[in-house]
Design a protein around this motif. Structure first.
Motif, PDB file in Angstrom:
ATOM      1  N   SER A 191       0.818  -1.221   0.000  1.00 18.08           N
ATOM      2  CA  SER A 191       0.000   0.000   0.000  1.00 18.08           C
ATOM      3  C   SER A 191       0.854   1.275   0.000  1.00 18.08           C
ATOM      4  CB  SER A 191      -0.962  -0.006   1.179  1.00 18.08           C
ATOM      5  OG  SER A 191      -0.218   0.115   2.372  1.00 18.08           O
ATOM      6  N   ILE A 192       2.103   1.174   0.505  1.00 13.58           N
ATOM      7  CA  ILE A 192       2.943   2.381   0.538  1.00 13.58           C
ATOM      8  C   ILE A 192       3.326   2.862  -0.868  1.00 13.58           C
ATOM      9  CG2 ILE A 192       3.919   1.897   2.845  1.00 13.58           C
ATOM     10  CD1 ILE A 192       6.552   1.114   1.391  1.00 13.58           C
ATOM     11  N   PHE A 193       3.156   1.992  -1.852  1.00 13.26           N
ATOM     12  CA  PHE A 193       3.556   2.354  -3.221  1.00 13.26           C
ATOM     13  C   PHE A 193       2.418   2.980  -4.037  1.00 13.26           C
ATOM     14  CE2 PHE A 193       6.175  -1.452  -2.096  1.00 13.26           C
ATOM     15  CZ  PHE A 193       7.344  -0.745  -1.852  1.00 13.26           C
ATOM     16  N   LYS A 194       1.255   3.043  -3.432  1.00 12.20           N
ATOM     17  CA  LYS A 194       0.076   3.546  -4.144  1.00 12.20           C
ATOM     18  C   LYS A 194       0.303   4.976  -4.641  1.00 12.20           C
ATOM     19  CE  LYS A 194      -4.868   3.354  -4.012  1.00 12.20           C
ATOM     20  NZ  LYS A 194      -6.090   3.161  -3.287  1.00 12.20           N
ATOM     21  N   ASN A 195       0.031   5.174  -5.914  1.00 12.23           N
ATOM     22  CA  ASN A 195       0.178   6.485  -6.571  1.00 12.23           C
ATOM     23  C   ASN A 195       1.603   7.041  -6.552  1.00 12.23           C
ATOM     24  OD1 ASN A 195      -2.602   6.475  -7.098  1.00 12.23           O
ATOM     25  ND2 ASN A 195      -3.012   7.362  -5.075  1.00 12.23           N
ATOM     26  N   LYS A 196       2.582   6.182  -6.310  1.00 12.58           N
ATOM     27  CA  LYS A 196       3.971   6.640  -6.279  1.00 12.58           C
ATOM     28  C   LYS A 196       4.678   6.239  -7.568  1.00 12.58           C
ATOM     29  CE  LYS A 196       3.968   8.081  -1.943  1.00 12.58           C
ATOM     30  NZ  LYS A 196       4.132   9.474  -1.574  1.00 12.58           N
ATOM     31  N   LYS A 197       5.837   6.878  -7.770  1.00 15.18           N
ATOM     32  CA  LYS A 197       6.642   6.532  -8.935  1.00 15.18           C
ATOM     33  C   LYS A 197       7.719   5.534  -8.494  1.00 15.18           C
ATOM     34  CE  LYS A 197       8.853   8.471 -12.920  1.00 15.18           C
ATOM     35  NZ  LYS A 197       9.670   9.541 -13.472  1.00 15.18           N
ATOM     36  N   ILE A 198       7.720   4.398  -9.168  1.00 15.43           N
ATOM     37  CA  ILE A 198       8.570   3.283  -8.729  1.00 15.43           C
ATOM     38  C   ILE A 198       9.461   2.791  -9.863  1.00 15.43           C
ATOM     39  CG2 ILE A 198       8.477   0.868  -7.948  1.00 15.43           C
ATOM     40  CD1 ILE A 198       5.710   1.739  -6.761  1.00 15.43           C
ATOM     41  N   LEU A 199      10.706   2.495  -9.502  1.00 16.07           N
ATOM     42  CA  LEU A 199      11.605   1.862 -10.466  1.00 16.07           C
ATOM     43  C   LEU A 199      11.886   0.455  -9.961  1.00 16.07           C
ATOM     44  CD1 LEU A 199      13.367   2.229 -13.024  1.00 16.07           C
ATOM     45  CD2 LEU A 199      15.239   2.880 -11.514  1.00 16.07           C
ATOM     46  N   ILE A 200      11.572  -0.540 -10.790  1.00 14.30           N
ATOM     47  CA  ILE A 200      11.840  -1.937 -10.439  1.00 14.30           C
ATOM     48  C   ILE A 200      13.008  -2.405 -11.293  1.00 14.30           C
ATOM     49  CG2 ILE A 200      10.914  -4.307 -10.489  1.00 14.30           C
ATOM     50  CD1 ILE A 200       8.172  -3.145  -9.850  1.00 14.30           C
ATOM     51  N   ALA A 201      14.001  -3.037 -10.646  1.00 16.28           N
ATOM     52  CA  ALA A 201      15.188  -3.468 -11.381  1.00 16.28           C
ATOM     53  C   ALA A 201      15.317  -4.980 -11.356  1.00 16.28           C
ATOM     54  CB  ALA A 201      16.430  -2.823 -10.779  1.00 16.28           C
ATOM     55  N   GLY A 202      15.581  -5.578 -12.513  1.00 20.93           N
ATOM     56  CA  GLY A 202      15.797  -7.020 -12.587  1.00 20.93           C
ATOM     57  C   GLY A 202      15.014  -7.655 -13.727  1.00 20.93           C
ATOM     58  N   GLY A 203      15.285  -8.929 -13.976  1.00 20.56           N
ATOM     59  CA  GLY A 203      14.639  -9.593 -15.100  1.00 20.56           C
ATOM     60  C   GLY A 203      14.066 -10.956 -14.739  1.00 20.56           C
ATOM     61  N   GLY A 204      14.010 -11.242 -13.436  1.00 16.96           N
ATOM     62  CA  GLY A 204      13.503 -12.536 -12.988  1.00 16.96           C
ATOM     63  C   GLY A 204      12.034 -12.464 -12.602  1.00 16.96           C
ATOM     64  N   ASP A 205      11.544 -13.542 -11.983  1.00 17.04           N
ATOM     65  CA  ASP A 205      10.118 -13.616 -11.629  1.00 17.04           C
ATOM     66  C   ASP A 205       9.677 -12.510 -10.672  1.00 17.04           C
ATOM     67  OD1 ASP A 205       9.114 -15.782 -13.140  1.00 17.04           O
ATOM     68  OD2 ASP A 205      10.299 -17.136 -11.907  1.00 17.04           O
ATOM     69  N   SER A 206      10.477 -12.241  -9.618  1.00 18.56           N
ATOM     70  CA  SER A 206      10.056 -11.212  -8.654  1.00 18.56           C
ATOM     71  C   SER A 206       9.913  -9.862  -9.348  1.00 18.56           C
ATOM     72  CB  SER A 206      11.074 -11.076  -7.532  1.00 18.56           C
ATOM     73  OG  SER A 206      11.276 -12.292  -6.918  1.00 18.56           O
TER      74      SER A 206
END
Lengths: 216, 103
Positions: A27-42
């Motif tokens: 819930s802390i990520f709601k309406n936020k700008k997020i960068l996700i790094a990686g290429g695996g399942d997670s």
């Protein structure tokens, strides 16, 4: 095992504030700008999931992903629809900017760019490191835990270590050795768990009781 | 015996002889170089990451998908990045120059 960091320098200052290696409360990520790094399942699963309520960008060093093909197609579909962004590149630097946001510098084929986000979520897998266990006061040998070869007990009674994490003279990192260590360790652990019971050594080939427990 | 030239993490260059029955990772590890290789050489981690001198990259067997995937877990991956456990040191590689990637 600890989570692999996205890079070495300066990342600690941001961990558990702007940088998370695992997600406990999305819930802390709601309406936020997020960068996700990686290429695996997670990385792919969280990209797809968080895209529902957050502004998500996925960064990975190449266009191929080792995640499940289904998650990859979902992510690509979201990208086509403009629901997420994909960047090919590797993160190199992190810095703080105003309003608790962070700036990430990344590189793609020697070309440098920046992205400003609220959160960075690196998912690079696991690394063999003791992590907090190193602070438990156990006797160590080159980042491995010293044990005796009778009980596989550490220097602190009632704490045991088996498998790749331990060390003793002659140690071989073999699955076979891991099983052997666990069997001997279990004999000693039994005494701690059931101080009043007698441990009778039995074989599954002949013990009716064990066979019953195993359902064979 | 064939030789290979290694630049370690401090930038020091040295030359060692190698036996072509072993992989590059095994050769580095057995010569005391600081290379973790925590999975033991089965391409299940990225802790034996090295850079191959550009002059030699084309002379190596191509990387397979597994190796390329594991490199996703390495830092500072470049075009000449390889996992040293996947490099078989044949006689033809005599003189190859490699650099141990940062931890």
């Amino acid at each position: 095992m600890i989570k692999l960091k996205v890079f070495r320098k300066n990342i600690e200052n941001f961990e558990n504030k702007n940088v998370f290696y695992a997600i406990r409360d999305k819930s802390i990520f709601k309406n936020k700008k997020i960068l996700i790094a990686g290429g695996g399942d997670s990385a792919l699963d969280w990209t797809n999931e968080l895209s529902k309520d957050s502004n998500v960008t996925l960064i990975h060093r190449r266009k191929e992903f080792r995640a499940a093909p289904d998650s990859v197609s979902k992510m690509q579909e979201l990208e086509t629809k403009g629901k997420i962004k994909f960047i090919k590149g590797q993160i190199k630097k992190i810095s703080k900017i105003q309003d608790s946001r962070i700036m990430l510098e990344y590189e793609n084929d020697d070309e440098k760019s920046n992205i400003e986000v609220d959160y960075l979520l690196p998912f690079f897998g696991l690394k063999m490191e003791l992590g907090p266990i190193a602070e438990w006061g156990l006797n160590l040998h080159e980042n491995l835990i010293k044990v005796d070869t009778e009980k596989f007990q550490t220097s602190t009674p009632s704490i045991f270590a088996i498998g790749d994490i331990n060390w003793y003279p002659g140690k071989l990192k073999l699955i076979l050795s891991g099983f052997h260590e666990s069997a001997l360790m279990a004999q000693e652990v039994f005494k701690y768990c059931f101080p009043d019971k007698k441990n009778i050594f039995r074989y599954t080939t002949s013990s009716k009781e064990l066979q019953k427990k195993l359902g064979v | 015996m064939p030789k290979l030239i290694i630049t370690d993490r401090s930038g020091k260059k040295s030359e060692i002889e190698y036996d072509s029955n072993f992989t590059l990772m095994e050769t580095l590890r057995d010569n005391g170089y600081d290379i973790e290789a925590s999975c033991g050489g089965c391409c299940a981690c990225a802790t034996c990451h090295v850079y191959i001198d550009e002059k030699w990259t084309n002379r190596l067997k191509d990387m397979d998908d597994e190796e390329e995937s594991m490199l996703d877990q390495a830092f500072d991956v470049k075009n000449n990045s390889r996992l040293s456990c996947q490099i078989e040191l044949s006689e033809e590689l005599d003189g190859i120059e490699i650099e141990i990637a940062p931890e």
